[in-house]
Scaffold this motif. Structure first.
Motif, PDB file in Angstrom:
ATOM      1  N   UNK A   1      11.482 -50.805  20.239  1.00 17.19           N
ATOM      2  CA  UNK A   1      12.835 -50.292  20.050  1.00 17.19           C
ATOM      3  C   UNK A   1      13.024 -48.988  20.822  1.00 17.19           C
ATOM      4  N   UNK A   2      14.272 -48.690  21.151  1.00 20.77           N
ATOM      5  CA  UNK A   2      14.640 -47.386  21.675  1.00 20.77           C
ATOM      6  C   UNK A   2      15.557 -46.759  20.638  1.00 20.77           C
ATOM      7  N   UNK A   3      15.220 -45.565  20.198  1.00 22.97           N
ATOM      8  CA  UNK A   3      15.964 -44.908  19.127  1.00 22.97           C
ATOM      9  C   UNK A   3      16.682 -43.667  19.653  1.00 22.97           C
ATOM     10  N   UNK A   4      17.809 -43.328  19.024  1.00 21.93           N
ATOM     11  CA  UNK A   4      18.578 -42.157  19.443  1.00 21.93           C
ATOM     12  C   UNK A   4      17.899 -40.849  19.063  1.00 21.93           C
ATOM     13  N   UNK A   5      17.349 -40.788  17.879  1.00 21.08           N
ATOM     14  CA  UNK A   5      16.672 -39.581  17.381  1.00 21.08           C
ATOM     15  C   UNK A   5      15.420 -40.013  16.640  1.00 21.08           C
ATOM     16  N   UNK A   6      14.331 -39.243  16.807  1.00 23.30           N
ATOM     17  CA  UNK A   6      13.080 -39.553  16.121  1.00 23.30           C
ATOM     18  C   UNK A   6      12.505 -38.273  15.534  1.00 23.30           C
ATOM     19  N   UNK A   7      12.128 -38.342  14.267  1.00 20.23           N
ATOM     20  CA  UNK A   7      11.380 -37.277  13.606  1.00 20.23           C
ATOM     21  C   UNK A   7      10.018 -37.881  13.282  1.00 20.23           C
ATOM     22  N   UNK A   8       8.963 -37.250  13.757  1.00 15.78           N
ATOM     23  CA  UNK A   8       7.623 -37.815  13.582  1.00 15.78           C
ATOM     24  C   UNK A   8       6.690 -36.790  12.950  1.00 15.78           C
ATOM     25  N   UNK A   9       5.815 -37.294  12.110  1.00 17.54           N
ATOM     26  CA  UNK A   9       4.760 -36.474  11.516  1.00 17.54           C
ATOM     27  C   UNK A   9       3.461 -36.872  12.211  1.00 17.54           C
ATOM     28  N   UNK A  10       2.927 -36.006  13.046  1.00 17.93           N
ATOM     29  CA  UNK A  10       1.709 -36.304  13.798  1.00 17.93           C
ATOM     30  C   UNK A  10       0.445 -35.913  13.067  1.00 17.93           C
ATOM     31  N   UNK A  11       0.571 -35.459  11.838  1.00 21.14           N
ATOM     32  CA  UNK A  11      -0.622 -35.129  11.046  1.00 21.14           C
ATOM     33  C   UNK A  11      -1.111 -36.439  10.423  1.00 21.14           C
ATOM     34  N   UNK A  12      -2.115 -37.020  11.049  1.00 14.39           N
ATOM     35  CA  UNK A  12      -2.625 -38.309  10.616  1.00 14.39           C
ATOM     36  C   UNK A  12      -3.642 -38.161   9.493  1.00 14.39           C
ATOM     37  N   UNK A  13      -3.723 -39.149   8.611  1.00 10.81           N
ATOM     38  CA  UNK A  13      -4.746 -39.111   7.558  1.00 10.81           C
ATOM     39  C   UNK A  13      -6.145 -39.121   8.170  1.00 10.81           C
ATOM     40  N   UNK A  14      -7.094 -38.517   7.489  1.00  8.22           N
ATOM     41  CA  UNK A  14      -8.476 -38.491   7.990  1.00  8.22           C
ATOM     42  C   UNK A  14      -8.975 -39.917   8.168  1.00  8.22           C
TER      43      UNK A  14
END
Length: 100
Positions: free
Chosen positions: A25-38
């Motif tokens: 998909x191509x999205x207009x706005x993205x908010x991402x949390x890059x803190x991945x679980x261990x």
């Protein structure tokens, strides 16, 4: 005389989906949390959300994260799948060249 005060939170309607759901998909706005679980080493968890927007200004990273998450290498099975898909693309291109 009756006096009533009302307080409201400034909420903005939003939509959320998983990384795997938004592939392709191509999205207009993205908010991402890059803190991945261990223990997470899934490159798709980083690459897919970062690659869904057309412009960097449409991407918001939610919180601080360890930059090493951007250096995650694909697993052997992921590399094998990419190679399989590349081969399939070449074969399809040769077989159906008038469509490309």
């Amino acid at each position: 005389m009756l006096s009533i005060k009302r307080r409201a939170l400034p909420l903005v309607p939003a939509y959320s989906i998983t990384t795997h759901k938004n592939q392709g998909q191509t999205l207009n706005k993205v908010v991402i949390d890059l803190k991945l679980p261990k223990g997470t080493d899934d490159i798709a968890a980083v690459y897919v959300p970062l690659s869904r927007v057309k412009r960097l200004t449409d991407l918001i990273i939610l919180r601080h994260f360890d930059y090493k998450v951007l250096l995650i290498k694909p697993s052997k099975s992921q590399v094998a799948e990419m190679e399989r898909l590349d081969k399939l693309f070449v074969e399809s291109h040769m077989r159906f060249s008038e469509w490309f």
